[in-house]
Design an enzyme around this catalytic site. Structure first.
Site: not given
Length: 708
Positions: A116, A200, A235, A326
């Site tokens: 990420k 973040e 999440h 993917r």
């Protein structure tokens, strides 16, 4: 095209890939662990190879064994599915080195987009808008905490190599950062072998919208429109739909072109998903009924790197979040609205063929929604469940094809849901001409799902998609479940008196003497018939933890034609009648209301449990045997037990500590996630019965707690 492929995965995705391969005339090879020796995906393939123990690290993550299996069986290519090795660039490179085709992107693209933090740095250089955050390589805990303070709380900590909601924590205040960071790092290391994280800004009222992209080796790249995946818990996605409500043609094109540009920047090949977080503005209805926005959200932060956020008209501004290199779990909704088979596209691209269609040839048809049916207890913080599928009934559906209702699963009735893999049992996908029609079909299909043997989220899903609810109104964001919790949790869709009436009718129906040679012996009947006077019979149940007493009155035929009346609790007796219905159901008439129900008998630690399934919802009734319960011991009241099989990660207390109700006491790891065990009441810790690292069975006492 390939003649034979190996599927390096398990469960529903392995079955899904095998279905397309079979349709194309391609032979398939399954791999399986000890736990999956008799699994559905093994039977779905032409050949199968055992690769190790039940734990993923002993089997599905052992890529050398998978390569050996491919070469031993003559497979030409390997399809990784999703999860496990699907985004492992070392495995993709090893396939190439072994002369095998990896049905996915090149190793360099996986490496560029798989982490990420690195992918965000790459997107930043390309001018793609990013959420404000820290994506650096320095993972010093103090530095990360300072960066969180700079960004401003609340913040989101995410595993850099992660996915599927693992290694993610929202931190609301500075005092919680250190503990959340440590938990994220442990979970990331256990799931991905890399504990690096990024930090973040946590966007409030976000929508999660992703774009399906496809690229080939001939320089072609397209986007196959968007999916809205905003409804999430822990999440992880719960419901996905396509197209996204409120999406305009201009926004769709803007996001799609940005996603294609991101894929082309890393030389991408195959299927991929570019995920965006969308910060919403103040939305209102325009005259045509579509959502429109009042402009960018007030106080929205500019993305790191100085690039301007992209305005998205109807829903605010969007930022790049990550790219999944993917096929996604939710790919069937894209297949439903496009009429395409994305696995077939994967196989054709991997075989060197060009994309079957150009961008201008791709069209959206109708609306599709996918619901993930999971073994978990929504009312207990979505705690994963394990056990055997004693009953597993599904709505009628085609095994594979775009249609009104589709089921993708990797289990059969009698299979076990183990703690070694994730908790998803099946995916239920519906398609309709409109979103409203798709919603109605989804609820109707969920009503036909009957699972007995372990807790599931089926009834919770029905409450989420209910008419008039936030999801039905397209009032979407990733906090929908939390916002709507009063309507979603601890609900009883079936009235207790109706549930009891069905349970009593089920008992009576089972006691009726079967007919033999066209004639039923009246003396063999166990239906309480008396030739005179009135007899009565008592039944005791527990419904939602509350005791319910019912009294059945047998009598001569009454004026309204009834022979039975039933009094539930203190209510007056009401006529009761029942008869067999289609497909093994029971038709029950009670108190002027007719219910058609399926009833399945099961058991728990206390005794028999009746599972009642009706069109309105489901209910569970514990059958109370007063004699059996009279001598029941309550000695376990001071023990805190493991809610599922797993590993003890840590204890937050020691013997002698005083604790308050709700205080975290221990952390367990199961089904690839960490779960915090909290104190059920105020008290004092007497003894810890296990140590960190110990494996424990479901129901094992973790510690002794003396109530205050």
């Amino acid at each position: 095209m390939f003649e034979k492929i190996l599927i390096a995965n398990r469960g529903e995705i392995a079955c899904r890939v095998a279905a397309t391969a079979r349709r194309l005339g391609i032979k398939t090879v399954a791999v399986y662990s000890d736990a999956d020796a008799h699994a559905k995906h093994v039977a779905a393939c032409d050949e199968a190879v055992h690769i190790g123990g039940s734990a993923p690290r002993e089997s599905y993550l052992q890529w050398q064994r998978i390569l050996d299996a491919a070469q031993a069986t003559g497979a030409q290519a390997i399809h990784p599915g999703y999860g496990f090795l699907s985004e492992n660039e070392a495995f993709a490179q090893a396939c190439a080195d072994a002369g095998l085709v990896f049905i996915g992107p090149p190793p360099a693209a996986i490496e560029a987009m798989g982490l990420k933090a690195e992918s965000k740095r790459l997107m930043e250089r390309a001018g793609v808008p990013l959420v404000p955050g820290y994506h650096g390589a320095d993972q010093d805990a103090a530095l990360l905490e300072r960066e969180a303070a700079r960004i401003g709380y609340p913040v989101l900590i995410k595993a850099s190599a992660g996915g599927g909601g693992k290694g993610m924590r929202v931190v609301e205040q500075a005092g919680d950062f250190a503990a959340a960071l440590a938990s994220c790092q442990r979970e990331a290391a256990n799931s991905f072998g890399d504990q690096a994280v990024l930090v973040e800004k946590y966007v409030k009222r976000p929508r999660h919208i992703e774009i399906q992209v496809f690229a080939d080796t001939h320089g072609n790249a397209v986007y196959l429109f968007e999916r809205d995946c905003s409804v999430q818990r822990r999440h992880q996605k719960v419901l996905e739909e396509a197209p996204a409500p409120g999406m305009t043609d201009a926004l769709r094109r803007q996001m799609g072109e940005a996603a294609v540009a991101a894929a082309q920047a890393v030389g991408y090949v195959g299927a991929g998903t570019v995920e965006f977080i969308v910060e919403q503005g103040e939305a209102q209805k325009d005259p045509a009924g579509a959502l429109s926005a009042a402009g960018p959200p007030q106080g929205a932060s500019a993305p790191s790197g100085g690039s301007e956020p992209h305005a998205v008209g109807s829903v605010g501004v969007f930022y790049f979040m990550e790219m999944n290199t993917r096929l996604q779990v939710e790919h069937p909704v894209t297949e439903a609205i496009t009429g395409l088979d994305l696995v077939e596209w994967q196989l054709r691209v991997a075989a060197g063929q060009p994309l079957p269609l150009a961008q201008e040839q791709l069209k959206i048809h109708g609306h599709a929604i996918e619901a993930r049916i999971c073994a978990e207890s929504p009312d207990n913080d979505f705690l994963p469940a394990t056990g055997m599928l004693a009953i597993y009934a599904r709505p009628p559906a085609t095994a594979f094809a775009v249609g009104d209702v589709r089921i993708d699963d990797g289990v059969e009735q009698g299979d076990a849901i183990s703690p070694h893999y994730d908790s998803m049992i099946a995916k239920l996908i519906v398609h309709g001409d409109t979103r409203e029609q798709a919603l109605a079909r989804l609820d109707a299909a969920l009503a036909q799902v009957r699972i007995v043997g372990l807790a599931t989220n089926v009834q919770f899903l029905r409450r989420v998609v209910r008419p008039g609810g936030a999801f039905a109104r397209a009032d979407l964001d990733t906090a929908l479940i939390q916002r709507d919790r009063e309507a979603l949790f601890r609900q009883q869709p079936v009235a207790p008196d109706q549930a009891v009436a069905v349970a009593v009718a089920h008992r009576l129906h089972g006691e009726q003497a079967p007919a033999a040679a066209g004639w039923a012996d009246p003396w063999a009947a166990r239906d309480g018939f008396h030739s005179h006077a009135v007899a009565q019979r008592g039944f005791s149940f527990e419904v939602a933890g509350e005791p319910v007493r019912a009294t059945l009155h047998y009598g001569r035929t009454l004026a309204d034609g009834s022979a039975l009346t039933l009094a539930v609790g203190d209510a007056a007796p009401q006529p009761l009648a029942f008869a067999p219905a289609a497909h093994g159901a029971l038709r029950v008439d009670f108190a002027g209301q007719r219910t058609v129900a399926h009833v399945h008998a099961g058991a728990d630690a206390q005794g028999q449990v009746l599972h009642v399934f009706t069109p309105a919802g489901a209910a569970q009734l514990a059958v109370v045997d007063p004699l059996a319960r009279a001598g029941a011991s309550h000695a376990e009241g001071g023990q805190l037990t493991a809610p599922m099989p797993g590993k003890v990660v840590s204890f937050a207390v020691k013997a002698g500590d005083k604790v308050a109700k709700g205080q975290p006491l221990a952390v367990m790891e199961a089904m690839k996630m960490e779960h915090t065990i909290a104190a059920p009441a105020d008290g004092e810790v007497e003894e810890l019965l296990y140590a960190p690292g110990d494996q424990v069975a479901e129901g094992a006492a973790l510690l002794r707690l003396q109530s205050a």
